[in-house]
Design a protein around this motif. Structure first.
Motif, PDB file in Angstrom:
ATOM      1  N   ASP A  16      48.079  47.790  23.803  1.00 63.10           N
ATOM      2  CA  ASP A  16      47.884  46.501  24.480  1.00 63.10           C
ATOM      3  C   ASP A  16      49.226  45.836  24.784  1.00 63.10           C
ATOM      4  N   GLY A  17      49.230  44.986  25.804  1.00 62.26           N
ATOM      5  CA  GLY A  17      50.410  44.169  26.090  1.00 62.26           C
ATOM      6  C   GLY A  17      51.211  44.591  27.314  1.00 62.26           C
ATOM      7  N   ARG A  20      51.588  41.557  29.717  1.00 62.50           N
ATOM      8  CA  ARG A  20      52.548  40.558  29.229  1.00 62.50           C
ATOM      9  C   ARG A  20      53.985  41.064  29.341  1.00 62.50           C
ATOM     10  N   ARG A  67      38.460  43.899  35.578  1.00 68.24           N
ATOM     11  CA  ARG A  67      39.749  43.428  36.115  1.00 68.24           C
ATOM     12  C   ARG A  67      39.789  43.552  37.635  1.00 68.24           C
TER      13      ARG A  67
HETATM   14 MG    MG Z   1      45.292  43.267  26.854  1.00 69.78          MG
END
Ligand code: MG
Ligand code: IPE
Ligand code: IPE
Length: 234
Positions: A16-17, A20, A67
């Motif tokens: 994850d990430g 970001r 998404r």
């Molecule tokens: Mg995520």
């Protein structure tokens, strides 16, 4: 890495990430996915080289179809590029690739690339890479339950056949339970990742974003794993 460390047999990574990571750099989200993919290759080879026998990677959840289309399309193309582009490396390292997840609604080109790698690597005897793609643990349990009900109806199984090991053998892939689950980028949740398989796993949550979760970060996680006292209820 210290030779005396215990290496978990089955490691799961919730990667994850990526979004970001891109945002921090003023880039579009997809560039974060590319950076994550670039990181993944070295990480997987490292895990195999230190003796992890099974790696389960959460690449795309059933919920990730919510998404924006352009992000989903980018990811689907990235999967095809990776499975084709890394195929020779996978073969050279004797890695067996298997997939967990639902077929529908994955695009045909992705399914073809998935079938190609899983068929060509099925006799490899090194590490097993389980790629969870269009995967959801709840869907997995639903799909298995329906199949077992059908098998019962058809007289292929009896009620007494069903026990915890039997369930494990009937999930998308018949793999040993997870020993260690890593989630990057600070979220403290499983997000529908391998609920049944992680019953007695140790969990490691780090704020490091996936594209930055390199081999040194993995080694730090292994040191932490070695400090855990696994009791399995005993
Ligand atoms: Mg995520
Ligand atoms: C994980 O990164 C990759 C996938 C879910 C495919 P994210 O895309 O979830 O990144 P964040 O959580 O938005 O930073
Ligand atoms: C989980 O991450 C799925 C993958 C890493 C593929 P998400 O980013 O989709 O999870 P949530 O939305 O933060 O729970």
């Amino acid at each position: 890495m210290d030779d005396n460390l215990i290496i978990p047999k089955h490691v799961g990574i919730i990667m994850d990430g990526n979004g970001r990571w891109a945002k921090k750099r003023g880039l579009i989200r997809s560039m974060g996915h590319r950076a994550g993919a670039d990181n993944l290759k070295e990480l997987c080879l490292h895990m195999a080289s230190v003796g992890v026998e099974y790696v389960s990677l959460y690449a795309f959840s059933t919920e990730n179809f919510k998404r924006e289309k352009k992000e989903v399309d980018f990811l689907m193309n990235l999967f095809v590029t990776l499975f084709k582009g890394e195929f020779q490396t996978i073969m050279d390292h004797n890695i067996r690739v298997v997939f967990s997840g639902r077929v529908f609604p994955l695009p045909k080109k992705v399914l073809q690339a998935m079938n190609y790698v899983s068929e060509k690597t099925c006799n490899n005897t090194g590490a097993v890479l389980n790629i969870c793609l269009n995967y959801g643990s709840q869907s997995e349990i639903v799909d298995m339950t329906k199949q077992l009900c059908q098998d019962y109806k058809d007289g292929k199984i009896e009620l007494d056949d069903i026990d915890p090991e039997f369930i494990q053998h009937h999930l998308y892939q018949d793999l040993p339970p997870l020993d260690f689950v890593i989630r990057t980028s600070g979220e403290l949740r499983l997000s529908n990742f391998m609920l049944y398989q992680s019953s007695y796993a140790e969990f490691y949550f780090t704020d490091v974003l996936f594209p930055d979760f390199n081999t040194e970060e993995f080694d730090k996680a292994i040191v932490e794993f070695n400090q855990r006292n696994r009791k399995f209820g005993g």
